[in-house]
Scaffold this motif. Structure first.
Motif, PDB file in Angstrom:
ATOM      1  N   SER A 139      72.777  39.491  21.582  1.00  9.61           N
ATOM      2  CA  SER A 139      71.950  38.279  21.508  1.00  9.61           C
ATOM      3  C   SER A 139      71.657  37.877  20.061  1.00  9.61           C
ATOM      4  N   ILE A 140      71.561  38.855  19.167  1.00 19.30           N
ATOM      5  CA  ILE A 140      71.303  38.531  17.748  1.00 19.30           C
ATOM      6  C   ILE A 140      72.522  37.822  17.150  1.00 19.30           C
ATOM      7  N   TRP A 141      73.674  38.373  17.483  1.00 17.41           N
ATOM      8  CA  TRP A 141      74.941  37.750  17.037  1.00 17.41           C
ATOM      9  C   TRP A 141      75.021  36.311  17.568  1.00 17.41           C
ATOM     10  N   PHE A 142      74.616  36.135  18.828  1.00 18.43           N
ATOM     11  CA  PHE A 142      74.693  34.817  19.446  1.00 18.43           C
ATOM     12  C   PHE A 142      73.724  33.831  18.776  1.00 18.43           C
ATOM     13  N   GLN A 143      72.518  34.313  18.425  1.00 16.57           N
ATOM     14  CA  GLN A 143      71.543  33.444  17.757  1.00 16.57           C
ATOM     15  C   GLN A 143      72.107  32.910  16.438  1.00 16.57           C
ATOM     16  N   ASN A 144      72.906  33.706  15.806  1.00 16.22           N
ATOM     17  CA  ASN A 144      73.546  33.287  14.566  1.00 16.22           C
ATOM     18  C   ASN A 144      74.677  32.288  14.842  1.00 16.22           C
ATOM     19  N   TRP A 145      75.450  32.574  15.886  1.00 10.72           N
ATOM     20  CA  TRP A 145      76.596  31.701  16.236  1.00 10.72           C
ATOM     21  C   TRP A 145      76.139  30.327  16.721  1.00 10.72           C
ATOM     22  N   ILE A 146      75.015  30.290  17.421  1.00 11.09           N
ATOM     23  CA  ILE A 146      74.613  29.074  18.137  1.00 11.09           C
ATOM     24  C   ILE A 146      74.424  27.871  17.188  1.00 11.09           C
ATOM     25  N   LYS A 147      74.244  28.151  15.896  1.00  9.99           N
ATOM     26  CA  LYS A 147      74.141  27.053  14.912  1.00  9.99           C
ATOM     27  C   LYS A 147      75.400  26.173  14.920  1.00  9.99           C
ATOM     28  N   ASN A 148      76.528  26.767  15.299  1.00  6.88           N
ATOM     29  CA  ASN A 148      77.801  26.033  15.318  1.00  6.88           C
ATOM     30  C   ASN A 148      77.854  24.898  16.335  1.00  6.88           C
ATOM     31  N   THR A 199      74.474  37.080  25.640  1.00  5.61           N
ATOM     32  CA  THR A 199      73.822  36.044  24.831  1.00  5.61           C
ATOM     33  C   THR A 199      72.307  36.146  24.911  1.00  5.61           C
ATOM     34  N   GLY A 200      71.810  36.848  25.956  1.00  7.56           N
ATOM     35  CA  GLY A 200      70.368  36.928  26.159  1.00  7.56           C
ATOM     36  C   GLY A 200      69.858  35.807  27.058  1.00  7.56           C
ATOM     37  N   TYR A 201      70.773  34.985  27.562  1.00  9.04           N
ATOM     38  CA  TYR A 201      70.379  33.878  28.440  1.00  9.04           C
ATOM     39  C   TYR A 201      71.041  34.033  29.800  1.00  9.04           C
ATOM     40  N   THR A 202      70.632  33.159  30.740  1.00 11.23           N
ATOM     41  CA  THR A 202      71.343  33.064  32.014  1.00 11.23           C
ATOM     42  C   THR A 202      72.239  31.832  31.939  1.00 11.23           C
ATOM     43  N   SER A 203      73.064  31.625  32.965  1.00  6.60           N
ATOM     44  CA  SER A 203      73.949  30.460  32.929  1.00  6.60           C
ATOM     45  C   SER A 203      73.151  29.151  32.956  1.00  6.60           C
ATOM     46  N   ARG A 204      71.899  29.198  33.395  1.00  6.89           N
ATOM     47  CA  ARG A 204      71.053  27.998  33.399  1.00  6.89           C
ATOM     48  C   ARG A 204      70.289  27.872  32.064  1.00  6.89           C
ATOM     49  N   THR A 205      69.674  28.970  31.599  1.00  5.15           N
ATOM     50  CA  THR A 205      68.837  28.862  30.388  1.00  5.15           C
ATOM     51  C   THR A 205      69.682  28.666  29.121  1.00  5.15           C
ATOM     52  N   ILE A 206      70.950  29.044  29.193  1.00  7.88           N
ATOM     53  CA  ILE A 206      71.789  28.873  27.994  1.00  7.88           C
ATOM     54  C   ILE A 206      71.976  27.378  27.689  1.00  7.88           C
ATOM     55  N   ILE A 207      71.907  26.554  28.737  1.00  7.17           N
ATOM     56  CA  ILE A 207      72.075  25.108  28.542  1.00  7.17           C
ATOM     57  C   ILE A 207      70.911  24.565  27.708  1.00  7.17           C
ATOM     58  N   THR A 208      69.705  25.004  28.029  1.00  2.00           N
ATOM     59  CA  THR A 208      68.527  24.608  27.241  1.00  2.00           C
ATOM     60  C   THR A 208      68.677  25.077  25.795  1.00  2.00           C
ATOM     61  N   ALA A 209      69.136  26.314  25.621  1.00  2.00           N
ATOM     62  CA  ALA A 209      69.289  26.871  24.273  1.00  2.00           C
ATOM     63  C   ALA A 209      70.310  26.070  23.466  1.00  2.00           C
ATOM     64  N   LEU A 210      71.408  25.680  24.108  1.00  2.00           N
ATOM     65  CA  LEU A 210      72.445  24.905  23.409  1.00  2.00           C
ATOM     66  C   LEU A 210      71.909  23.531  23.030  1.00  2.00           C
ATOM     67  N   GLU A 211      71.142  22.928  23.950  1.00  2.00           N
ATOM     68  CA  GLU A 211      70.559  21.609  23.656  1.00  2.00           C
ATOM     69  C   GLU A 211      69.593  21.719  22.468  1.00  2.00           C
ATOM     70  N   GLU A 212      68.768  22.753  22.500  1.00  2.00           N
ATOM     71  CA  GLU A 212      67.793  22.924  21.415  1.00  2.00           C
ATOM     72  C   GLU A 212      68.471  23.220  20.076  1.00  2.00           C
ATOM     73  N   ALA A 213      69.653  23.817  20.132  1.00  2.00           N
ATOM     74  CA  ALA A 213      70.386  24.134  18.901  1.00  2.00           C
ATOM     75  C   ALA A 213      71.176  22.934  18.375  1.00  2.00           C
ATOM     76  N   GLY A 214      71.090  21.789  19.060  1.00  2.00           N
ATOM     77  CA  GLY A 214      71.689  20.570  18.506  1.00  2.00           C
ATOM     78  C   GLY A 214      72.997  20.120  19.132  1.00  2.00           C
ATOM     79  N   ALA A 215      73.395  20.739  20.263  1.00  2.00           N
ATOM     80  CA  ALA A 215      74.593  20.239  20.965  1.00  2.00           C
ATOM     81  C   ALA A 215      74.328  18.793  21.381  1.00  2.00           C
ATOM     82  N   VAL A 216      75.392  17.968  21.408  1.00  2.00           N
ATOM     83  CA  VAL A 216      75.176  16.560  21.783  1.00  2.00           C
ATOM     84  C   VAL A 216      75.628  16.264  23.218  1.00  2.00           C
ATOM     85  N   GLY A 217      76.229  17.268  23.869  1.00  2.00           N
ATOM     86  CA  GLY A 217      76.625  17.084  25.262  1.00  2.00           C
ATOM     87  C   GLY A 217      77.040  18.408  25.873  1.00  2.00           C
ATOM     88  N   ILE A 218      76.928  18.510  27.196  1.00  3.32           N
ATOM     89  CA  ILE A 218      77.307  19.724  27.923  1.00  3.32           C
ATOM     90  C   ILE A 218      78.290  19.323  29.025  1.00  3.32           C
TER      91      ILE A 218
END
Ligand code: ZN
Length: 519
Positions: A139-148, A199-218
């Motif tokens: 999950s720590i590795w993922f927190q770093n990656w999610i900026k991408n 990643t430390g998320y579920t298949s549902r909560t990861i969507i929120t995390a991606l949105e919060e990290a600045g993704a523009v679409g899912i």
């Protein structure tokens, strides 16, 4: 569990000259019901109006409201008193145009649709490079990656190894090749699940995390294991678009990303927020002439998901009840008991409309002769369960004895059966102790091909089977209404579950959600 085939009844009804068979043929009301259903069927027209013109019926949408108004107007045109009864409020939302295009490395319009309750994009939509989830260390590795993900559109579903359903492989593949594919698919599914967990998320909560990290679409893809079918539910994002993409296009985009091509797509997904809107059940009734305070209730949930037009979930159940009521009013206008029909709202979000009706009408619920629900597709009814009511064997079999042999010969009964688990609205009445029974249909590949899919449309309806169900339902309602006795709702002692060794329990009362989708 005792399973009885109604063979005796078939034998009796097939024996010509038999007194019982003659008696059955002599009931003019039953003869008229059958004749009207077969020779003056309104099913095709009603189906067209409901499914093609009004469309899908997601709770909180204007189409759901249109359907309620249409049903009330239909009943009134048949001289049946009807009304829309408010039971709650929901987030109002209306689907608009979805347009998804690949714009790099070449132009191709993609098959997909916005998920329910997703906010609108601008007219231009979003255009961005697509990325996939990486293999995650922790999950720590993922927190770093999610900026991408900033400024990117992210694919969040697994890539299916094949777009061919298993029955197709079974027919044409060598045994070795089919086994190999299944093994690979199993391994990939397991690896995907473990990767999401990392990643430390579920298949549902990861969507929120991606949105919060600045993704523009899912983009997601929930394949329904058949040619061209995906299941369509609601969006997990709050502000950015989330679209469901069909397997063929989804896997193509995925492969392009995997191979370093850096595809770009554009998503235009328009929708309207309509604030807080009231939600209803449509209720209609033919008043009883002798026992107006005792009820025979027919119902089917009226709402649907909106990837298709909700033709088999639950347009067909709805059509059965509408048509049965029309015919009953015409051929049996003065029933002994009151025949009431319920077209419930928001079954799909947890039996909310029916649950609210049970809560709001204790005076009706305590005087129920019988409840019949149909909610698993377009097929002929092939099973009726006693739902755990000890004496249901007697009265249901007696009512079924009036049903024509060609319909009854297909029905397997199960007495006393087990209470309904909560998959459809009869559970709401079952919990409240009212004798409530599901009319279970032949599948016609319901679970993979139409249930909650983009292909749940008018063309999948088998109208002859639906007509069969109309005749069955109308005769059951007639017989239940005429029965000299009030039905018993005495419950059986439930058996032990052979797997867990524990006694099965009656489902518990649940509280309907009367304020949905607004937080
Ligand atoms: Zn349903």
């Amino acid at each position: 569990m005792k399973i009885k085939f109604i063979l005796v009844l078939i034998v009796i009804s097939l024996t010509s000259g038999n007194l019982f068979a003659q008696e059955k043929e002599k009931d003019p009301i039953i003869e008229n019901i059958i004749k009207e259903a077969n020779e003056n069927s309104q099913l095709e027209l009603l189906g067209h109006q409901l499914l093609d013109v009004i469309g899908p019926r997601l709770v909180g949408t204007p189409q759901m409201q249109d359907a309620h108004n249409w049903a009330v107007a239909k009943y009134k045109s048949w001289n049946i008193s009807a009304k829309n009864e408010k039971w709650g409020e929901w987030r109002g939302w209306e689907r608009g145009i979805t347009h998804i295009d690949m714009v790099y490395p070449r132009v191709q319009t993609l098959d997909g649709t916005q998920l329910a309750w997703n906010p609108s994009t601008s007219d231009k939509g979003v255009k961005a490079e697509v990325i996939i989830l990486p293999t995650v260390k922790d999950s720590i590795w993922f927190q770093n990656w999610i900026k991408n993900v900033k400024g990117k559109i992210v694919l969040v579903s697994r890539k299916e190894p094949t777009g061919r359903p298993d029955y197709n492989w079974e027919k044409f593949a060598t045994d070795e090749s089919f086994e190999k594919m299944k093994k690979e698919r199993e391994e990939q599914t397991k690896a995907w699940k473990e990767n999401i967990e990392s990643t430390g998320y579920t298949s549902r909560t990861i969507i929120t995390a991606l949105e919060e990290a600045g993704a523009v679409g899912i983009v997601s893809s929930y394949w329904s294991k058949g040619f061209g079918v995906n299941k369509i539910f609601s969006a997990g994002t709050k502000k950015i678009p989330q679209v469901e993409m069909e397997l063929e296009d989804y896997t193509m985009i995925y492969r392009l990303v995997e191979n370093g091509v850096k595809p770009e797509i554009q998503i235009v997904a328009k929708s309207k927020e309509l604030g807080r809107v009231p939600t209803f059940n449509t209720i209609a009734e033919i008043k009883g002439s002798e026992k107006p305070n005792e009820y025979v209730i027919l119902f089917a949930h009226f709402d649907s998901w909106d990837g298709g037009t909700g033709a088999t979930d639950n347009g067909t159940g709805t059509l059965v009840m509408l048509e049965a009521m029309r015919i009953l009013k015409k051929m049996y206008p003065n029933p002994k008991r009151t025949i009431l029909v319920g077209h419930w709202g928001s079954e799909e979000q947890g039996l909310n409309g029916s649950g609210a009706f049970v809560q709001d009408h204790p005076e009706i619920v305590k005087n129920i002769q019988a409840v019949f629900n149909q909610d698993n597709g377009t097929g002929r009814v092939v099973k009726i369960s006693g739902a755990g009511y000890l004496n249901s064997y007697e009265y249901i079999n007696q009512w079924l004895s009036a049903v024509p042999g060609n319909i009854i010969k297909q029905i397997k009964t199960d007495f006393p059966g087990l209470p309904s688990g909560g998959g459809s609205d009869n559970a709401s009445f079952n919990i409240a102790g009212a004798p409530s029974f599901g009319l279970y249909s032949l599948s016609w590949d319901y679970w993979n091909y139409t249930w909650h899919t983009n292909r749940d449309t008018y063309d999948k309806i088998i109208f002859d089977d639906v007509r069969n169900n109309v005749i069955l339902t109308a005769i059951l309602a007639y017989m239940a209404s005429e029965d000299g006795n009030k039905t018993s709702n005495e419950r059986r002692i439930l058996p032990f579950n052979p797997e867990t060794g524990e006694q099965i329990t009656w489902p518990k009362q649940r509280t309907p959600n009367r304020d949905g989708g607004l937080d």
